[in-house]
Every structure is written in C-alpha cells, then in structure tokens.
Enzyme design. Structure first.
Site, PDB file in Angstrom:
ATOM      1  N   CYS A 189      -0.038  29.547  29.901  1.00 56.15           N
ATOM      2  CA  CYS A 189       1.038  30.422  30.374  1.00 56.15           C
ATOM      3  C   CYS A 189       1.063  31.718  29.556  1.00 56.15           C
ATOM      4  O   CYS A 189       0.115  32.494  29.626  1.00 56.15           O
ATOM      5  CB  CYS A 189       2.382  29.698  30.363  1.00 56.15           C
ATOM      6  SG  CYS A 189       3.654  30.580  31.326  1.00 56.15           S
ATOM      7  N   HIS A 198       1.028  25.845  34.210  1.00 51.74           N
ATOM      8  CA  HIS A 198       1.266  24.809  33.207  1.00 51.74           C
ATOM      9  C   HIS A 198       0.547  23.521  33.610  1.00 51.74           C
ATOM     10  O   HIS A 198       1.058  22.765  34.431  1.00 51.74           O
ATOM     11  CB  HIS A 198       2.766  24.526  33.088  1.00 51.74           C
ATOM     12  CG  HIS A 198       3.544  25.606  32.420  1.00 51.74           C
ATOM     13  ND1 HIS A 198       3.705  25.679  31.056  1.00 51.74           N
ATOM     14  CD2 HIS A 198       4.193  26.677  32.941  1.00 51.74           C
ATOM     15  CE1 HIS A 198       4.447  26.737  30.752  1.00 51.74           C
ATOM     16  NE2 HIS A 198       4.742  27.374  31.876  1.00 51.74           N
ATOM     17  N   GLU A 251       0.353  20.858  31.925  1.00 52.25           N
ATOM     18  CA  GLU A 251       1.159  19.722  31.481  1.00 52.25           C
ATOM     19  C   GLU A 251       2.293  19.401  32.449  1.00 52.25           C
ATOM     20  O   GLU A 251       2.912  18.331  32.361  1.00 52.25           O
ATOM     21  CB  GLU A 251       1.716  19.987  30.075  1.00 52.25           C
ATOM     22  CG  GLU A 251       2.912  20.916  29.986  1.00 52.25           C
ATOM     23  CD  GLU A 251       2.558  22.405  30.052  1.00 52.25           C
ATOM     24  OE1 GLU A 251       3.453  23.240  29.843  1.00 52.25           O
ATOM     25  OE2 GLU A 251       1.378  22.728  30.321  1.00 52.25           O
TER      26      GLU A 251
END
Length: 234
Positions: A93, A202, A204
């Site tokens: 990011c 992202h 994750e």
C-alpha cells in the site's frame, strides 16, 4: 483456493521481518505472512532487518506521515542496504508509494525513497477513496501473481502511481508492472523489479488470493542463515 507453496515452505520457513515503523494494521500483515509459511518478526532493528530472508514495508494513511515514520527508524538506510545487496523487499500500500520519487497530497509534496521515478498523485475518479475488491491486469511473466492472475484483490487508497516513466536500462530486465483501473483511472497495482516488489492493494486483506500471492513472494526468497550473534551481514 489455498496457497499451495506455503506447505513446501513449512520445513524450511523463510525468515521475514516486517518493518515496525509505527504503521497501523501491521499485525494482520504478520499473521498473513505466518499463514503463508514464514517465520515473522515485527521489528525496526537494523541488524535483524538486514539478516532476514525478506523485509516487508507496510504502510497505511498518508504518504508524508509514512515516509516520516520510515525515516525515523532508519528504514530508508535498511531498504537501501538490502536492495544494494540484492536482498528482497516487499512494500504494501503506502509502502509501495514511498518507493517513488515523491507524493503529493492536499497540495503538500513529500520526497520519497526514489527507488523508482515518478510521483504519487490523487486518483481522478468520481468516487474516492477506491475502497473494495478489484481485478488487476497482471504483467506478462509475473511470478507474484502466478495462479491468481484473474483474482480480485482488496484496495483502500485515494492516491496512486498513475504513470510508469521508468525505462529499461541496458541489458537489465525491465520491471514487471501490473495495472488496475478505478472509475476509468488507470494506476500501478504492483511492481516486480528484481529484489524490490510492491503492491498498492493489501494482500493481507485479500483472502485466498492474497495468501497465494504472499506465498508466491516467499517462494522467491533466498535462504540466508545468521552470521554472528545478531545475524547481520558484514
């Protein structure tokens, strides 16, 4: 879809440091990397960051605040030292954004780490921030997106690299640039540039696709073992 490469990594887990520079939401990055098969440490310790198989530079919020935080812990020197030695770094990011020359937000221009030319600017879209799931146009020959080229990833951002001015230098391999589009505005979604890799989205927060992408990155890491008490390369 489970990240198959993670199983192969379990017996010889790569050692990854997530740079602890004060960015929010780093715990989710740590957990996602662990689930993908890495042994993960959250720290800003220079020696441990240099000794790790891979370094992850997360970032959320504003460009100016993130670059200030990274500089405050000496992250710029750690990143530069690793890349000079061909040691992998992954930005996430705003961790991607600060790799460029500069970023301009709310009329304020902040200098980045200048690993890549170009500037981070505001998205030109009717709805900002760009928040939610989106597909990407994966680069030819990508390793990062292997097996997830057609999957969706989770984005949360109002600014992006909307141009890629870097040209190929001599015989060096050209960076692999993956693009995405929001409301007709095209921007850089990921870059694979030798030891330096970064994503605007992202991983994750991107479910199974993000887990597979992280496992793909882990599979590219060379295994390095500690030398000396702290494991820092001399």
């Amino acid at each position: 879809m489970r990240p198959e490469p993670a199983d192969a990594l379990a017996a010889d887990a790569p050692r990854v440091v997530v740079l602890d520079h004060g960015s929010g939401n780093v715990r989710s990055v740590v957990r996602a990397l662990e689930a993908a098969g890495a042994a993960v440490e959250l720290t800003a310790d220079r020696d441990r960051a240099l000794a790790a198989d891979g370094l992850v530079v997360p970032g959320v919020g504003a460009f100016a605040a993130t670059i200030e935080q990274v500089l405050a812990v000496g992250g710029d020197r750690i990143i530069e030292r690793r890349l000079a030695g061909g040691l992998p770094v992954l930005g996430i990011c705003v961790g991607l954004q600060i790799m460029f020359d500069a970023g301009t937000e709310h009329g304020e221009r902040s200098t980045g780490l200048a690993q890549w030319p170009g500037e981070i600017t505001g998205l030109q879209a009717s709805v900002v921030p760009h928040m939610g799931w989106n597909t990407v146009d994966a680069a030819d020959g990508t390793q990062l997106f292997h097996g997830v080229e057609s999957e969706r990833f989770y984005f949360v951002h109002s600014y992006a690299a909307r141009e890629w001015p870097m040209e190929q230098i001599g015989s060096l391999a050209a960076p692999k640039v993956t693009w995405a589009e929001h409301d007709g505005d095209r921007f850089v979604a990921a870059v694979e540039n030798d030891a330096l890799t970064a994503t605007q989205f992202h991983p994750e927060k991107s479910g199974d696709a993000g887990a597979r992408l992280l496992a793909n990155w882990l599979c590219t890491l060379p295994r390095r073992r500690p030398t000396g008490s702290e494991g820092a390369p001399q």
